[in-house]
Enzyme design. Structure first.
Site, PDB file in Angstrom:
ATOM      1  N   SER A   8       0.848  -1.189   0.000  1.00 28.09           N
ATOM      2  CA  SER A   8       0.000   0.000   0.000  1.00 28.09           C
ATOM      3  C   SER A   8       0.883   1.238   0.000  1.00 28.09           C
ATOM      4  CB  SER A   8      -0.933  -0.028   1.218  1.00 28.09           C
ATOM      5  OG  SER A   8      -1.904   0.982   1.124  1.00 28.09           O
ATOM      6  N   ASN A   9       0.355   2.381   0.380  1.00 24.95           N
ATOM      7  CA  ASN A   9       1.176   3.594   0.480  1.00 24.95           C
ATOM      8  C   ASN A   9       0.665   4.442   1.636  1.00 24.95           C
ATOM      9  OD1 ASN A   9      -0.877   5.580  -0.562  1.00 24.95           O
ATOM     10  ND2 ASN A   9      -0.761   4.202  -2.319  1.00 24.95           N
ATOM     11  N   ALA A  10       1.328   5.575   1.870  1.00 26.59           N
ATOM     12  CA  ALA A  10       1.081   6.350   3.099  1.00 26.59           C
ATOM     13  C   ALA A  10      -0.069   7.352   2.983  1.00 26.59           C
ATOM     14  CB  ALA A  10       2.365   7.075   3.495  1.00 26.59           C
ATOM     15  N   ALA A  36      -4.875   7.592  -3.971  1.00 25.60           N
ATOM     16  CA  ALA A  36      -3.535   7.140  -4.352  1.00 25.60           C
ATOM     17  C   ALA A  36      -3.597   5.630  -4.579  1.00 25.60           C
ATOM     18  CB  ALA A  36      -2.539   7.494  -3.259  1.00 25.60           C
TER      19      ALA A  36
END
Ligand code: CTP
Length: 211
Positions: free
Chosen positions: A21-23, A87
């Site tokens: 995943s991402n932040a 995102a």
């Protein structure tokens, strides 16, 4: 107007407990949704796992980029504009292992494949919708953002840098297809959201005049 807004990251599962995943926190997308609701618009928010509470609107929770694409494709035909603030992951593991990968002597090698580009797919399905994208750029911000604006056929792109991820304030650069631009410097995301919704209202009104 009816707005389709996306927010937050997506998750691409490696096995039943681990994911890529991402932040992204979903703060920007939720702020835009809140501003739009406050200005009297109908909002459908398609979101991955959020760190902030969404505003009162139709919320469609999704997990992966493919799920987000499927949900957006259902909602897109009814929308006047899409604001793609999410995102979504660009890559996913080639296969998801059932259960939990056991710790072995040798760490496994992950093979990744591309996840769908939601904005590119919705651009192909567009009829009269106004399309707003975001661009997260670690370098060559204007050049890269303008390339995405052109390649993805957008009406407006909001460019920012990795410092914006999960932050409460941000600086964004808004680029338009006619070469114009506007900088919203060091503002709370709520103030940026308010201005973006105002710009979208204007674009939708112009589009309605043309059809
Ligand atoms: N986006 C999308 N589908 C993806 C990835 C991104 O629709 N799988 C959207 C984002 O929501 C954003 C825009 O595309 O509105 C640009 O995202 P960004 O991450 O800046 O660029 P990418 O297109 O992923 O390209 P790159 O990572 O090479 O910069």
């Amino acid at each position: 107007m009816r707005l389709l807004i996306t927010a937050g990251p997506t998750r691409e599962y490696i096995d039943d407990v681990r994911f890529l995943s991402n932040a992204s926190s979903g703060r920007m997308g939720c702020a835009i949704a809140r501003a739009a609701v406050g200005r009297g618009h109908e909002v459908v928010l398609v979101c991955g796992p959020l760190e902030v509470a969404p505003p009162p609107c139709s919320v469609r929770d999704v997990v992966s980029t493919a799920d987000m694409l499927a949900r957006c494709c259902e909602e897109f035909p009814q929308a006047d504009a899409l604001i793609m603030a999410a995102a979504p992951a660009d890559f996913r593991p080639a296969r998801r292992v059932r259960g939990k990968i056991k710790k072995s002597a040798k760490p496994p090698t992950l093979r990744l494949v591309s996840a769908p580009d939601i904005l590119a797919e919705l651009t192909r399905r567009r009829t009269t919708q106004v399309l707003v994208g975001f661009a997260l750029e670690a370098a060559d911000l204007e050049k890269n953002a303008r390339r995405k604006l052109r390649d993805k056929g957008l009406d407006l792109i909001v460019a920012n840098t990795p410092e914006a991820i999960a932050a409460e304030r941000s600086t964004v650069h808004v680029f338009f297809p006619d070469g114009g631009h506007e900088t919203l410097a060091d503002l709370p995301k709520e103030a940026i959201a308010e201005r973006l919704v105002e710009l979208v209202e204007r674009l939708v009104a112009e589009r309605r005049k043309d059809i």
